[in-house]
Write a protein that holds these residues in place. Structure first.
Motif, PDB file in Angstrom:
ATOM      1  N   ALA A  50       0.832  -1.199   0.000  1.00  0.00           N
ATOM      2  CA  ALA A  50       0.000   0.000   0.000  1.00  0.00           C
ATOM      3  C   ALA A  50       0.871   1.255   0.000  1.00  0.00           C
ATOM      4  N   THR A  51       1.982   1.212   0.705  1.00  0.00           N
ATOM      5  CA  THR A  51       2.894   2.356   0.757  1.00  0.00           C
ATOM      6  C   THR A  51       3.523   2.603  -0.617  1.00  0.00           C
ATOM      7  N   LEU A  52       3.914   1.537  -1.304  1.00  0.00           N
ATOM      8  CA  LEU A  52       4.489   1.674  -2.642  1.00  0.00           C
ATOM      9  C   LEU A  52       3.449   2.210  -3.630  1.00  0.00           C
ATOM     10  N   GLU A  53       2.232   1.714  -3.511  1.00  0.00           N
ATOM     11  CA  GLU A  53       1.158   2.184  -4.386  1.00  0.00           C
ATOM     12  C   GLU A  53       0.878   3.660  -4.132  1.00  0.00           C
ATOM     13  N   ARG A  54       0.864   4.029  -2.865  1.00  0.00           N
ATOM     14  CA  ARG A  54       0.638   5.427  -2.491  1.00  0.00           C
ATOM     15  C   ARG A  54       1.750   6.326  -3.052  1.00  0.00           C
ATOM     16  N   MET A  55       2.985   5.857  -2.972  1.00  0.00           N
ATOM     17  CA  MET A  55       4.122   6.617  -3.507  1.00  0.00           C
ATOM     18  C   MET A  55       3.990   6.783  -5.018  1.00  0.00           C
ATOM     19  N   ALA A  56       3.550   5.743  -5.706  1.00  0.00           N
ATOM     20  CA  ALA A  56       3.375   5.813  -7.155  1.00  0.00           C
ATOM     21  C   ALA A  56       2.290   6.824  -7.506  1.00  0.00           C
ATOM     22  N   ASP A  72       2.569  14.536  -8.805  1.00  0.00           N
ATOM     23  CA  ASP A  72       3.644  15.510  -9.059  1.00  0.00           C
ATOM     24  C   ASP A  72       3.817  15.764 -10.551  1.00  0.00           C
ATOM     25  N   GLU A  73       3.725  14.694 -11.348  1.00  0.00           N
ATOM     26  CA  GLU A  73       3.825  14.842 -12.804  1.00  0.00           C
ATOM     27  C   GLU A  73       2.673  15.697 -13.340  1.00  0.00           C
ATOM     28  N   LEU A  74       1.469  15.429 -12.848  1.00  0.00           N
ATOM     29  CA  LEU A  74       0.302  16.202 -13.273  1.00  0.00           C
ATOM     30  C   LEU A  74       0.456  17.667 -12.879  1.00  0.00           C
ATOM     31  N   ALA A  75       0.934  17.917 -11.672  1.00  0.00           N
ATOM     32  CA  ALA A  75       1.153  19.295 -11.211  1.00  0.00           C
ATOM     33  C   ALA A  75       2.163  20.007 -12.106  1.00  0.00           C
TER      34      ALA A  75
END
Length: 146
Positions: free
Chosen positions: A3-9, A15-18
């Motif tokens: 879940a932590t890895l998914e959240r990081m992704a 960030d890319e969208l921003a």
């Protein structure tokens, strides 16, 4: 851990969208018009004149039409507001601000609706409002009261 890895992704994609939004035409137009607005002496003078009169206006409003300066202040605030609103830099900034806000509203709606049609997404543009007619908890036509 997964879940932590998914959240990081997800956060990386956000960030890319921003970054894409920051580099968009709308964001560039917003920055340029803000620069012009802040660096025009005439525009800044109009804004400051309006702000000063607005302070007096608020004082007069406490007493209403019984205030001795009521008519003068009411007339002056309207004239200064119109003068400020008609300024080319103010008008251009407001158009740019609205364009950028519309882009952000549209992106929010796309993200929210891709998760679920019931996701509440705040939007300043009535075009993007949900079918609820005011959002959940507002007593809208959808009948929700959460």
């Amino acid at each position: 851990m997964l879940a932590t890895l998914e959240r990081m992704a997800i956060l990386d994609k956000a960030d890319e969208l921003a970054a894409m939004i920051t580099e968009s035409e709308e964001a560039e137009h917003y920055r340029k018009s803000l620069y012009k607005l802040k660096n025009s002496r005439e525009t800044q003078r109009k804004i400051q004149d309006f702000v000063k009169m607005k302070e007096l206006y608020e004082e007069v409003q406490r007493f209403g039409k019984y205030h001795p300066e009521y008519k003068r202040v009411m007339m002056s605030i309207r004239e200064l507001k119109r003068d400020m609103d008609m300024d080319a830099h103010v008008a251009e900034f407001r158009r740019a601000e609205t364009g950028l806000q519309n882009l952000l509203d549209e992106i929010s709606m796309m993200i929210g609706s891709s998760v679920s049609e019931h996701i509440k997404v705040p939007a300043g543009n009535p075009f993007f409002e949900s079918s609820c007619g005011g959002g959940c908890g507002s007593g809208g036509s959808c009948g929700c009261s959460a």
